[in-house]
Design a protein around this motif. Structure first.
Motif, PDB file in Angstrom:
ATOM      1  N   ARG A  79       5.702  -7.543 -22.656  1.00  0.00           N
ATOM      2  CA  ARG A  79       5.707  -6.354 -23.517  1.00  0.00           C
ATOM      3  C   ARG A  79       6.440  -5.192 -22.829  1.00  0.00           C
ATOM      4  O   ARG A  79       6.082  -4.797 -21.714  1.00  0.00           O
ATOM      5  CB  ARG A  79       4.286  -5.950 -23.883  1.00  0.00           C
ATOM      6  N   PRO A  80       7.455  -4.600 -23.500  1.00  0.00           N
ATOM      7  CA  PRO A  80       8.162  -3.450 -22.939  1.00  0.00           C
ATOM      8  C   PRO A  80       7.577  -2.125 -23.416  1.00  0.00           C
ATOM      9  O   PRO A  80       7.919  -1.072 -22.896  1.00  0.00           O
ATOM     10  CB  PRO A  80       9.581  -3.631 -23.474  1.00  0.00           C
ATOM     11  N   GLU A  81       6.714  -2.171 -24.444  1.00  0.00           N
ATOM     12  CA  GLU A  81       6.062  -0.978 -24.974  1.00  0.00           C
ATOM     13  C   GLU A  81       4.811  -1.427 -25.719  1.00  0.00           C
ATOM     14  O   GLU A  81       4.599  -2.619 -25.927  1.00  0.00           O
ATOM     15  CB  GLU A  81       7.015  -0.179 -25.869  1.00  0.00           C
ATOM     16  N   GLY A  82       3.966  -0.466 -26.126  1.00  0.00           N
ATOM     17  CA  GLY A  82       2.674  -0.848 -26.658  1.00  0.00           C
ATOM     18  C   GLY A  82       2.545  -0.854 -28.164  1.00  0.00           C
ATOM     19  O   GLY A  82       1.741  -1.623 -28.721  1.00  0.00           O
ATOM     20  N   THR A  83       3.317  -0.025 -28.852  1.00  0.00           N
ATOM     21  CA  THR A  83       3.110   0.163 -30.294  1.00  0.00           C
ATOM     22  C   THR A  83       3.253  -1.131 -31.086  1.00  0.00           C
ATOM     23  O   THR A  83       2.437  -1.431 -31.964  1.00  0.00           O
ATOM     24  CB  THR A  83       4.087   1.214 -30.836  1.00  0.00           C
ATOM     25  N   SER A  84       4.297  -1.910 -30.812  1.00  0.00           N
ATOM     26  CA  SER A  84       4.541  -3.130 -31.579  1.00  0.00           C
ATOM     27  C   SER A  84       3.355  -4.077 -31.517  1.00  0.00           C
ATOM     28  O   SER A  84       2.944  -4.657 -32.533  1.00  0.00           O
ATOM     29  CB  SER A  84       5.801  -3.843 -31.057  1.00  0.00           C
ATOM     30  N   SER A  85       2.781  -4.224 -30.342  1.00  0.00           N
ATOM     31  CA  SER A  85       1.640  -5.134 -30.181  1.00  0.00           C
ATOM     32  C   SER A  85       0.406  -4.605 -30.891  1.00  0.00           C
ATOM     33  O   SER A  85      -0.362  -5.376 -31.487  1.00  0.00           O
ATOM     34  CB  SER A  85       1.345  -5.337 -28.688  1.00  0.00           C
ATOM     35  N   VAL A  86       0.193  -3.291 -30.846  1.00  0.00           N
ATOM     36  CA  VAL A  86      -0.974  -2.715 -31.508  1.00  0.00           C
ATOM     37  C   VAL A  86      -0.872  -2.892 -33.023  1.00  0.00           C
ATOM     38  O   VAL A  86      -1.843  -3.285 -33.684  1.00  0.00           O
ATOM     39  CB  VAL A  86      -1.111  -1.222 -31.143  1.00  0.00           C
ATOM     40  N   VAL A  87       0.302  -2.648 -33.583  1.00  0.00           N
ATOM     41  CA  VAL A  87       0.481  -2.808 -35.023  1.00  0.00           C
ATOM     42  C   VAL A  87       0.333  -4.269 -35.418  1.00  0.00           C
ATOM     43  O   VAL A  87      -0.293  -4.594 -36.444  1.00  0.00           O
ATOM     44  CB  VAL A  87       1.854  -2.262 -35.465  1.00  0.00           C
TER      45      VAL A  87
END
Length: 276
Positions: A79-87
């Protein structure tokens, strides 16, 4: 053979680990006080998730993402950032159907990007983030900025940073703006760097905050998004600015601030380090 830690990573132990845990603890306490619920998504996801959400033309996807093929031949990514995984988790777990679940989440995660090693840049790093899901009120934007400013004060960083803000409207307004930027930048094609030339037809917004092209006069004079915003959008932006001003938060409006990921709309902001 002597093994060394991968370049751009840190061994956390001793006082450094104590400090990291103290920072994480302070941020989590603050988030809980603001009514956020913690979420911890997987360390790796399908590569397509980041292609679809972050954007194929972003530097994160094109240059920085760590990818690998698993034993079944599937393309995966750290994961390079968190938003995509949270959504993704919010949709997959159908949290929207259960009112018992929060629409406000926070995370403190280790993330991975193939950055060029330099001061303040690591290939494995920690990031604190908050997400509002299934809500659209600009009051959430105001709360987010107040919370961010509280974090700045918590760590006594006020004199070292300044807040820059901009308003990007919705996807349709951004698309109209991008089409005008394509026409405009085509007239300066030979003056753009190779990276910007590649971005021109897919995502000309990335030219605006490019480290090299972003300071050029013709880029600074490029068409502004404001002409595509409705009076309602302009009113919302003004209400956000009024809201943060009322609690003593100073800011600068930066109409070249677009941030790096394709899913950004509405308010965008960043706290910028001030050179001493």
């Amino acid at each position: 053979m002597v093994f060394k830690r991968p370049r751009g990573t840190i061994d956390w132990y001793g006082n450094q680990l104590v400090q990291l845990n103290e920072v994480a603890g302070s941020l989590k306490t603050l988030a809980l006080r603001y009514g956020f619920e913690e979420i911890v998504p997987p360390t790796f996801e399908s590569l397509d998730l980041f292609y679809k959400s972050v954007g194929e033309t972003t530097d994160v996807v094109q240059k920085e993402i760590y990818t690998f093929v698993d034993k079944k031949g599937r393309q995966m990514a750290l994961r390079p950032e968190g938003t995509s995984s949270v959504v993704r988790a919010y949709v997959e777990e159908k949290m929207f159907a259960n009112k018992a679940h929060a629409t406000k989440f926070f995370y403190f995660l280790n993330l991975f990007r193939y950055e060029r090693p330099q001061s303040g840049r690591w290939r494995e790093f920690h990031q604190f983030g908050i997400e509002y899901l299934n809500v659209t009120s600009h009051l959430n934007d105001i709360e987010c900025l107040i919370m961010a400013h509280e974090i700045i004060k918590m760590f006594q960083l006020e004199k070292y940073v300044t807040l820059k803000v901009n308003y990007l409207g919705n996807f349709h307004q951004r698309q109209a703006w991008m089409e005008e930027l394509k026409v405009y930048f085509n007239d300066y094609y030979d003056e753009l760097t190779p990276d910007s030339q590649q971005r021109l037809n897919k995502n000309p917004l990335r030219i605006l905050d490019d480290k090299v092209d972003g300071v050029k006069g013709f880029v600074k004079n490029a068409p502004k998004l404001q002409k595509f915003l409705t009076s309602e959008d302009q009113l919302i932006f003004q209400e956000i600015l009024t809201g943060i001003s009322s609690v003593g938060i100073n800011y600068l409006i930066d109409d070249s601030l677009v941030r790096g990921l394709d899913y950004y709309t509405g308010l965008v902001f960043e706290f910028v380090y001030l050179d001493p």
